[in-house]
Each structure stands twice: as structure tokens, then as C-alpha cells.
Design a protein around this motif. Structure first.
Motif, mmCIF file in Angstrom:
data_model
loop_
_atom_site.group_PDB
_atom_site.id
_atom_site.type_symbol
_atom_site.label_atom_id
_atom_site.label_comp_id
_atom_site.label_asym_id
_atom_site.label_seq_id
_atom_site.Cartn_x
_atom_site.Cartn_y
_atom_site.Cartn_z
ATOM 1 N N PRO A 97 0.837 -1.196 0.000
ATOM 2 C CA PRO A 97 0.000 0.000 0.000
ATOM 3 C C PRO A 97 0.879 1.255 0.000
ATOM 4 N N LEU A 98 0.310 2.345 -0.453
ATOM 5 C CA LEU A 98 1.040 3.604 -0.530
ATOM 6 C C LEU A 98 0.224 4.698 0.134
ATOM 7 N N ARG A 99 0.849 5.356 1.113
ATOM 8 C CA ARG A 99 0.229 6.494 1.803
ATOM 9 C C ARG A 99 0.839 7.769 1.254
ATOM 10 N N VAL A 100 -0.006 8.736 0.921
ATOM 11 C CA VAL A 100 0.486 10.056 0.527
ATOM 12 C C VAL A 100 -0.233 11.116 1.349
ATOM 13 N N VAL A 101 0.455 12.230 1.527
ATOM 14 C CA VAL A 101 -0.130 13.393 2.166
ATOM 15 C C VAL A 101 -0.184 14.481 1.099
ATOM 16 N N VAL A 102 -1.367 15.059 0.930
ATOM 17 C CA VAL A 102 -1.587 16.060 -0.109
ATOM 18 C C VAL A 102 -1.954 17.378 0.546
ATOM 19 N N SER A 103 -1.308 18.439 0.084
ATOM 20 C CA SER A 103 -1.590 19.783 0.582
ATOM 21 C C SER A 103 -2.643 20.429 -0.317
ATOM 22 N N VAL A 104 -3.886 20.394 0.145
ATOM 23 C CA VAL A 104 -4.996 20.962 -0.615
ATOM 24 C C VAL A 104 -5.108 22.449 -0.262
ATOM 25 N N PRO A 105 -5.146 23.336 -1.257
ATOM 26 C CA PRO A 105 -5.211 24.772 -0.967
ATOM 27 C C PRO A 105 -6.457 25.160 -0.173
ATOM 28 N N ASP A 106 -6.298 26.158 0.655
ATOM 29 C CA ASP A 106 -7.398 26.737 1.425
ATOM 30 C C ASP A 106 -8.080 25.752 2.368
ATOM 31 N N VAL A 107 -7.338 24.744 2.793
ATOM 32 C CA VAL A 107 -7.845 23.767 3.755
ATOM 33 C C VAL A 107 -6.879 23.754 4.933
ATOM 34 N N ALA A 108 -7.418 23.712 6.136
ATOM 35 C CA ALA A 108 -6.579 23.813 7.332
ATOM 36 C C ALA A 108 -5.635 22.623 7.499
ATOM 37 N N ASN A 109 -6.101 21.431 7.166
ATOM 38 C CA ASN A 109 -5.307 20.225 7.389
ATOM 39 C C ASN A 109 -5.042 19.511 6.070
ATOM 40 N N PRO A 110 -3.922 18.816 5.991
ATOM 41 C CA PRO A 110 -3.650 18.071 4.758
ATOM 42 C C PRO A 110 -4.592 16.884 4.612
ATOM 43 N N LEU A 111 -4.703 16.406 3.382
ATOM 44 C CA LEU A 111 -5.477 15.212 3.084
ATOM 45 C C LEU A 111 -4.514 14.026 3.045
ATOM 46 N N VAL A 112 -4.834 12.972 3.787
ATOM 47 C CA VAL A 112 -3.989 11.787 3.836
ATOM 48 C C VAL A 112 -4.749 10.644 3.161
ATOM 49 N N LEU A 113 -4.067 9.969 2.231
ATOM 50 C CA LEU A 113 -4.693 8.887 1.469
ATOM 51 C C LEU A 113 -3.884 7.607 1.603
ATOM 52 N N TRP A 114 -4.567 6.503 1.807
ATOM 53 C CA TRP A 114 -3.951 5.177 1.798
ATOM 54 C C TRP A 114 -4.565 4.422 0.622
ATOM 55 N N ALA A 115 -3.748 4.008 -0.332
ATOM 56 C CA ALA A 115 -4.225 3.211 -1.465
ATOM 57 C C ALA A 115 -3.687 1.796 -1.338
ATOM 58 N N THR A 116 -4.535 0.837 -1.656
ATOM 59 C CA THR A 116 -4.131 -0.555 -1.576
ATOM 60 C C THR A 116 -4.614 -1.328 -2.798
ATOM 61 N N HIS A 117 -3.995 -2.451 -3.014
ATOM 62 C CA HIS A 117 -4.445 -3.422 -4.022
ATOM 63 C C HIS A 117 -4.249 -4.791 -3.376
ATOM 64 N N HIS A 118 -5.279 -5.217 -2.655
ATOM 65 C CA HIS A 118 -5.188 -6.462 -1.888
ATOM 66 C C HIS A 118 -5.031 -7.685 -2.774
ATOM 67 N N LYS A 119 -4.593 -8.752 -2.139
ATOM 68 C CA LYS A 119 -4.421 -10.047 -2.792
ATOM 69 C C LYS A 119 -5.725 -10.486 -3.446
ATOM 70 N N ALA A 120 -5.632 -10.911 -4.694
ATOM 71 C CA ALA A 120 -6.803 -11.416 -5.414
ATOM 72 C C ALA A 120 -6.970 -12.911 -5.167
ATOM 73 N N SER A 121 -8.039 -13.475 -5.673
ATOM 74 C CA SER A 121 -8.341 -14.896 -5.647
ATOM 75 C C SER A 121 -9.317 -15.207 -4.519
ATOM 76 N N THR A 122 -10.024 -16.325 -4.665
ATOM 77 C CA THR A 122 -11.077 -16.656 -3.710
ATOM 78 C C THR A 122 -10.714 -17.760 -2.735
ATOM 79 N N GLU A 123 -9.507 -18.314 -2.834
ATOM 80 C CA GLU A 123 -9.118 -19.365 -1.888
ATOM 81 C C GLU A 123 -9.044 -18.815 -0.470
ATOM 82 N N GLN A 124 -9.180 -19.711 0.494
ATOM 83 C CA GLN A 124 -9.123 -19.322 1.902
ATOM 84 C C GLN A 124 -7.792 -18.656 2.245
ATOM 85 N N ALA A 125 -6.693 -19.140 1.671
ATOM 86 C CA ALA A 125 -5.380 -18.550 1.943
ATOM 87 C C ALA A 125 -5.324 -17.102 1.466
#
Length: 167
Positions: A97-125
Motif C-alpha cells: 500500500p502507498l500512503r500520501v499526504v496532499v496539501s490541498v489549498p485553502d484547507v486547514a489540514n492536509p489530506l492523507v490517502l492510503w491506497a491498496t491493491h489487496h491479494k486477489a483470488s477466492t481461496e481461503q489462503a
């Protein structure tokens, strides 16, 4: 999820991706299934340029990534980029996963985003691996928010590769 990377500039797939993003006109875009070889990576960066995204972040290769990565486009400055990994000695993530912090103009606090691409497949493992991935991301979110108490604007997103209709 761009299904194995952004295709070559001028192709039908490239133009379709470009048209969708132009129509929606998002300030920030998160991608899954990006690829790193020069063919795909240059197509992705060319698309960013074509669409006016001056800030990009590209994830790291996980132990079982299948050569897939996550990434971001942003019209606003990306002020921090962090790869979420497993504790030392553990090999748990398919794609980091990748976390980024974005400085959005005219906003008091930054925006923090976590993006993921979880394991695919339907097996129990695979379901178990997705649960571990979610747990590790949750640990990162909790640690980040505890250390950055004023960062109250955050989003977790991505391709969770799960089916809510399965028991």
C-alpha cells in the motif's frame, strides 16, 4: 484499477482512460495495477502530463506483487510519500500500500490517502492474506493519526479484491 497498466499513448485504451478522467476531472486519482517497465511507466506519466497532473507518486514492489503497483496523480502538492510494509522478517503483502499526504489549498489540514491493491483470488489462503493486509494498513493508519493529531482528513481506498456476497 487500470488492468495491467496504462496502454500506449494514442491507443483506444489510453484514449478511453484519458476521456474518463477528463469527464470526471478529479483533483486526485489513485491507480491500481500500474506497471514499471519503461513502456507502461512512460505511458502513465504521459497521461499525467496530458491531463495536467503535476504531482505523481508511484508505489514500491511488494514481495508477491505480480509486477503491479499503486500510484497517484494530484493537482495539489504531494508532501509525503510512504510505503506501508510488514514488520521486519514478515512477508505478508502482495502489493505494498502507498500512503500520501496532499496539501490541498485553502484547507486547514492536509489530506492523507492510503491506497491498496489487496491479494486477489477466492481461496481461503488469499482471504487470510487480505485480512493480514487490512490489519497492517489499519496499524499504519492508527500510528500515523496518533503521531499527526491535526491530520483529520483521510481516506482509505483501492482494490480490496473481496466479494461481499461470499461467506
Amino acid at each position: 484499477n487500470v488492468y495491467e497498466g496504462v496502454d500506449v499513448v494514442g491507443s483506444d485504451a489510453y484514449n478511453a482512460t484519458k476521456a474518463i478522467l477528463q469527464r470526471i476531472d478529479p483533483d486526485i486519482v489513485t491507480f491500481q495495477e500500474l506497471k514499471t517497465n519503461s513502456y507502461y511507466y512512460s505511458n502513465w506519466t504521459n497521461l499525467a502530463s496530458d491531463l495536467g497532473y503535476s504531482n505523481i507518486a508511484f508505489g514500491a514492489n511488494g514481495p508477491f506483487s505480480g509486477n503491479f503497483y499503486v500510484g497517484y496523480y494530484s493537482r495539489y502538492p504531494i508532501t509525503d510519500i510512504h510505503t506501508v510494509t510488514s514488520p521486519p522478517g514478515a512477508v505478508e503483502f502482495s502489493r505494498y500500500p502507498l500512503r500520501v499526504v496532499v496539501s490541498v489549498p485553502d484547507v486547514a489540514n492536509p489530506l492523507v490517502l492510503w491506497a491498496t491493491h489487496h491479494k486477489a483470488s477466492t481461496e481461503q489462503a488469499s482471504a487470510f492474506r487480505r485480512a493480514i493486509e487490512a490489519h497492517r494498513i489499519n496499524q499504519d493508519i492508527e500510528a500515523y493519526l496518533a503521531a499527526n493529531t491535526t491530520h483529520t482528513e483521510y481516506v482509505f481506498l483501492g482494490d480490496l479484491n473481496d466479494d461481499i456476497d461470499r461467506s
